[in-house]
Design an enzyme around this catalytic site. Structure first.
Site, PDB file in Angstrom:
ATOM      1  N   LYS A 121      -4.431  -2.130   0.505  1.00  0.00           N
ATOM      2  CA  LYS A 121      -5.139  -1.267  -0.431  1.00  0.00           C
ATOM      3  C   LYS A 121      -5.532   0.057   0.219  1.00  0.00           C
ATOM      4  CE  LYS A 121      -9.112   0.447  -2.022  1.00  0.00           C
ATOM      5  NZ  LYS A 121     -10.334   0.905  -1.330  1.00  0.00           N
ATOM      6  N   ASP A 139      -7.181  -2.019  -6.236  1.00  0.00           N
ATOM      7  CA  ASP A 139      -8.484  -2.555  -5.856  1.00  0.00           C
ATOM      8  C   ASP A 139      -9.000  -3.388  -7.014  1.00  0.00           C
ATOM      9  OD1 ASP A 139      -9.355  -0.967  -7.874  1.00  0.00           O
ATOM     10  OD2 ASP A 139     -10.159   0.580  -6.595  1.00  0.00           O
TER      11      ASP A 139
END
Length: 214
Positions: A121, A139
Site C-alpha cells: 500500500k 487502503d
DNA sequence: ATCCCGAGGG
DNA sequence: CCCTCTGGAT
C-alpha cells in the site's frame, strides 16, 4: 448495470466533482511523504499532520533520521498507532534509502517494497504520488468504497481489489482515482455510518440498492 | 465497540 | 492463512 457502466459513471462523476483530489498528508519532498505515509497506518492523516512538523524539524532528511536513537523517534510519534514498530521502521527506511538507493526514493513498486515499513500500500502511494505511476494503493477506504459501489466483486484482499481496479481504470487516471476513493471514503462513504443521502453515486451503488430493499 | 490512507512475522 | 503491534477519535 454492467461493471463498465459503473466505472464510467464513477469516473465522470469524480472528474466533475473532485478534479483535483490529492493527498491530505502535509509534505515537501519524497522523504517527508515516505515518513508521513508510514505513520499513517491505522492512524488518521489529521493526527499525522499534527506531529510531522516537529518531526521534520528534528529529522529534516534521511541522513539525520538514519542516525536517530529509536527512543527519540518514539517520543515524537507516540500519539500515532504502533509507535514502537513505526520508530524502528522509520529509522530502517532512512538507512535503506541511503545505503540501498543513494538517498533517492526509487520509483518501482517492487523496489520500494524492499524498504523497511513500506508494504504494498505505501509503495503504491509513493510511486503514484511522487512519480505519477499507475499504481493503485488499496487502503481501508479504497477497499471498502470499491466493494460497496461494486467496482470490485468478491475481492478478499487489498491486492485482489488492486488488480480489479487497475484493470478497469485508465492508466493516466489511476493516481487521481486513488484519491477520489480515499476522500469519498473519508467524508461520504464512511465505514460506520455512510452518508448516502449526500452521495452522488447512489444510482450505481450496490450497497445503496441493497439498503433500499430492506 | 469500532475504525483510522498497514506491515511484519509465524 | 493467522496474529501482533497499539493510540486516538467517535
Amino acid at each position: 448495470m454492467t461493471k463498465k457502466e459503473r466505472y464510467d459513471f464513477l469516473i465522470g462523476y469524480f472528474l466533475e466533482h473532485r478534479p483535483k483530489a490529492e493527498t491530505e498528508l502535509v509534505y515537501t519532498d519524497p522523504y517527508e511523504l515516505a515518513v508521513a505515509t508510514i505513520l499513517s497506518a491505522q492512524c488518521t492523516d489529521k493526527r499525522v499532520n499534527l506531529i510531522t512538523p516537529a518531526f521534520f524539524r528534528k529529522f529534516p532528511d534521511a541522513d539525520s533520521l538514519s542516525h536517530a536513537p529509536q527512543e527519540d523517534v518514539f517520543e515524537l510519534i507516540k500519539s500515532c498507532s504502533y509507535p514502537n514498530n513505526k520508530a524502528k521502521n522509520l529509522i530502517g527506511m532512512a538507512k535503506s534509502l541511503i545505503k540501498d538507493f543513494s538517498g533517492v526514493l526509487p520509483s518501482d513498486v517492487e523496489e520500494l517494497m524492499t524498504i523497511p515499513g513500506v508494504g504494498r500500500k505505501t509503495a503504491n502511494v509513493l510511486a503514484s504520488v511522487i512519480y505519477k505511476k499507475p499504481a493503485m494503493a488499496v487502503d481501508t477506504h479504497v477497499f471498502r468504497v470499491s466493494a460497496r459501489i461494486g467496482l470490485t466483486t468478491g475481492a478478499k484482499t487489498p491486492y485482489q481489489a488492486e488488480i480489479q481496479l487497475v484493470k478497469h481504470i485508465p492508466e493516466q487516471l489511476i493516481p487521481l482515482a486513488h484519491h477520489w476513493l480515499i476522500l469519498h471514503g473519508r467524508y461520504v462513504c464512511i465505514a460506520r455510518k455512510p452518508k448516502c443521502p449526500e452521495c452522488g453515486l447512489t444510482s450505481v451503488c450496490k450497497y445503496y440498492q441493497l439498503l433500499r430493499k430492506e
